[in-house]
Scaffold this motif. Structure first.
Motif, short mmCIF file in Angstrom:
data_model
loop_
_atom_site.label_atom_id
_atom_site.label_comp_id
_atom_site.label_asym_id
_atom_site.label_seq_id
_atom_site.Cartn_x
_atom_site.Cartn_y
_atom_site.Cartn_z
N SER A 1 41.67 42.04 47.02
CA SER A 1 41.44 40.70 46.47
C SER A 1 41.99 39.65 47.44
CB SER A 1 42.13 40.55 45.12
OG SER A 1 41.56 41.42 44.16
N ARG B 1 42.47 47.23 44.17
CA ARG B 1 41.98 45.92 43.72
C ARG B 1 42.89 44.80 44.23
NH1 ARG B 1 41.10 43.98 37.40
NH2 ARG B 1 40.20 41.95 37.89
N GLU B 2 44.18 44.98 44.10
CA GLU B 2 45.13 43.96 44.55
C GLU B 2 45.05 43.78 46.06
OE1 GLU B 2 49.93 42.91 44.38
OE2 GLU B 2 49.11 44.65 43.31
N ALA B 3 44.93 44.91 46.78
CA ALA B 3 44.91 44.84 48.24
C ALA B 3 43.65 44.16 48.77
CB ALA B 3 45.01 46.26 48.82
N ALA C 1 43.89 50.11 40.79
CA ALA C 1 44.55 48.81 40.64
C ALA C 1 45.21 48.39 41.96
CB ALA C 1 45.59 48.88 39.53
N GLU C 2 45.79 49.36 42.67
CA GLU C 2 46.39 49.08 43.98
C GLU C 2 45.34 48.59 44.96
OE1 GLU C 2 48.46 51.63 47.65
OE2 GLU C 2 48.34 52.50 45.64
N ALA D 1 45.13 46.38 52.57
CA ALA D 1 45.20 44.92 52.68
C ALA D 1 45.10 44.44 54.12
CB ALA D 1 46.50 44.42 52.05
N GLU E 1 36.15 38.81 45.16
CA GLU E 1 36.38 39.10 43.74
C GLU E 1 36.24 40.61 43.56
OE1 GLU E 1 34.43 38.21 39.32
OE2 GLU E 1 33.64 37.22 41.13
#
Length: 367
Positions: free
Chosen positions: A67, A63-65, A60-61, A30, A71
């Motif tokens: 985003s 993807r969150e970081a 998933a980690e 992130a 997208e």
């Protein structure tokens, strides 16, 4: 944990990019000044992370970081060689198409060697090429598949017969991701490291023989050194011969028979297990045709056995293996080609018009 003390290895040819080796890169994803932001670059609005089921939580980690202004989509595909099929590539293309991915968007390949082969092929073929970042999660993926720009899928006729040369824009080797890798899969990845030792970097063999338990411990400095030496060799070779017209062929040591074994086993074997047998076969062939010393051939067996990797294959499978090797992408017409050694670090290409010598060499590894 933040990414510190990263090692950066540059690759040229096809496209200039960096392979970064370190720790904490996924945890730091992130960070707008971190390795992922640098790898993706400015202007990327959409990212597709292609991953196997076993890495769903890490995907998933990520993807969150990642985003925020981007997208980020996930595409879960079958693990290992089962994912390297046309139907799986079509599924990924469908995801890209339905999400309106453009040439300014990116694909991240998160997984082992088979996954990065697939993700690279998808990125190379969507709109004739979109940004590609590899995040290899296995030893094999780090030292071999993710570096060099070879992409591909398998067909009923053989392995990697459909593919493209397409260099990634960055490769991020986060050693922390290896912490949960099953021991047998980690050791299988060492076959490609051993290959680098025999064809060019003897220090690799010395490190393994000094203490194989420490050398294969992902937390040890020796382990990291082996990863860096192997990636360094591959970076040098592919930089000089991106399209495999010359020196890059040395990286195929043990692979002609190894790929045939993978095909015979319907891709249920780990790549490293098949390639270790292929290298012992290549060593025996080298002893017969290049006068490779007995002690070097014996060293092949000793090191692979210390890694609990196989060194032989059933005697009755030769005809099947030979038929597959004749379809190998490295063959030239009816001429089979093998990388052979005359000594450690001294390679050449052996053209084989008469397969009887291959049969004789096979008897030396037949069980």
């Amino acid at each position: 944990m933040t990414a510190i003390e990263n090692t950066v290895i540059s690759v040229t040819g096809g496209r200039d990019y960096n392979v970064t080796i370190g720790r904490g890169m996924i945890a730091d994803a992130a960070n707008p000044r971190g390795q992922f932001s640098e790898a993706l670059g400015a202007g990327v609005n959409k990212v597709l992370i292609i991953h196997p089921p076993t890495l769903g939580a890490i995907a998933a980690e990520l993807r969150e970081a990642l985003s925020g202004e981007r997208e980020v989509l996930l595409a879960e595909v079958p693990d290992a060689e089962a994912g390297k099929r046309m139907e799986v590539a079509q599924f990924c293309w469908q995801v890209l198409g339905q999400a309106d991915f453009t040439r300014s968007d990116a694909v991240i390949g998160l997984g082992g060697g088979a996954l990065t082969d697939l993700a690279g092929f998808v990125a190379a073929t969507w709109l004739r090429g979109v940004r590609l970042v590899h995040v290899p999660s296995t030893v094999l993926g780090m030292v071999d598949a993710s570096v060099g720009g070879k992409t591909g899928i398998n067909t009923n006729e053989g392995k990697n017969l459909v593919g493209a040369f397409y260099a990634p824009h960055a490769v991020l080797c986060d050693l922390d991701v290896l912490a949960d890798l099953p021991r047998n899969e980690l050791l299988a990845g060492f076959a490609e490291i051993v290959k680098c030792g025999f064809i060019a970097v003897p220090e690799i063999l010395d490190i393994l023989e000094a203490n194989v338990a420490i050398a294969t411990d992902p937390q040890s400095s020796q382990f990291r050194r082996l990863i860096e030496l192997s990636i360094g060799l591959k970076a040098r070779v592919v930089s000089e011969d991106f399209m495999e017209q010359g020196e890059r062929e040395i990286l195929n040591y043990g692979h002609t028979l190894g790929h045939a074994i993978e095909h015979a086993e319907r891709y249920k074997w780990r790549h490293g297990a098949a390639i270790s047998i292929g290298m012992v076969f290549a060593a025996e062939l080298s002893r017969m045709t290049q006068n490779l010393p007995d002690e070097v051939v014996d060293r092949h067996r000793r090191i692979f056995e210390s890694l609990t990797l196989p060194t032989g294959y059933p005697r009755g499978r030769w005809d099947t293996l030979l038929a597959t090797m004749k379809r190998d992408k490295k063959a030239r017409g009816s001429m089979l080609r093998f990388v052979v050694l005359s000594a450690e670090g001294k390679t050449s290409i052996l053209n084989v018009p008469d397969t009887s010598i291959l049969f004789t060499a096979y008897q030396e590894i037949a069980t």
